[in-house]
Design an enzyme around this catalytic site. Structure first.
Site: not given
Ligand code: E4P
Length: 223
Positions: A85
């Protein structure tokens, strides 16, 4: 639309996996930081991998391409099917292209617009993660961003999977599906909320009450 779990919590991942409805897991440094700090990140990721197998995204924390690639090597040594990622910054695009050229899947994260998604696709990302909740937080219509991205993808025949992220509630899941996201990565609480309906519980209570009443009547007749 496939569902992924957005979590680094083993109990939650184990339970969601047991339901047979999740096809992958996404983690990020903030999710990992919520868990027991005495467990090494590598060990936690390996435990998650043991529960769900591939389609597990692990995020780098470097902000330069060389650092990202070094971290990617380390993550791939934990489990070779890892999805790396990578944040949607210029250095992230460079690193994504290098990983994609080696057929290593990349989930490009922190995407907030179709043009960012387009760049991520062109760099070879397997997944483009569009953050719905955080867009809504700044009064920007996140559903429109997913719809526009889908429309561009279909018109241009693009390959990356559109992943709706930063999901806050069941309506986000529904809207992501309606807008044509390929995957939605959902926190455990929102996932469990999305499975419930008061009429399901009320209906089941009534069915069970009638069943037990019938059993009592049968028992009385046999007595
Ligand atoms: C995406 O893969 C992220 O891990 C995640 O969806 C972030 O979400 P948040 O805005 O709730 O931190």
């Amino acid at each position: 639309m496939q569902l992924y779990l957005d979590s680094a919590n083993l109990e939650h991942i184990n339970h969601a996996a047991s339901l047979g409805i999740i096809s992958g897991v996404t983690t990020n440094p903030s999710l990992l930081a919520k868990e027991d700090p005495s467990v090494d990140v590598r060990d936690r990721i390996k435990e998650i991998y043991a529960l769900v197998g591939g389609h597990l995204s692990v995020e780098v924390v470097s902000t330069d391409a060389d650092g990202m690639l070094k971290e990617a090597d380390e993550i791939l040594s934990w489990f070779p099917e890892a999805t790396i990622k990578i944040p949607m910054i210029p250095a992230g695009l460079t690193a994504t292209r290098k990983l994609a050229d080696q057929d290593i899947p990349v989930n490009m994260t922190l995407i907030f617009s179709p043009t960012q998604a387009l760049a991520a696709n062109n760099a070879g990302a397997t997944y483009v993660s569009v953050f719905m909740g955080r867009l809504d937080d700044i009064a920007h219509n996140s559903v429109q961003v997913i719809e526009d991205t889908r429309e561009i993808w279909d018109m241009q025949g693009l390959n990356s999977l559109i992943l709706a992220a930063s999901i806050r509630h069941p309506l986000h899941i529904q809207e992501a599906a309606r807008a044509g996201a390929d995957i939605s990565t959902v926190p455990y609480k929102a996932l469990m909320q999305s499975l419930k309906h008061p009429l399901t519980d009320k209906g089941l209570d009534a069915f069970l009450a009638d069943y037990h009443k019938m059993q009592e009547e049968i028992a009385k007749l046999k007595a």
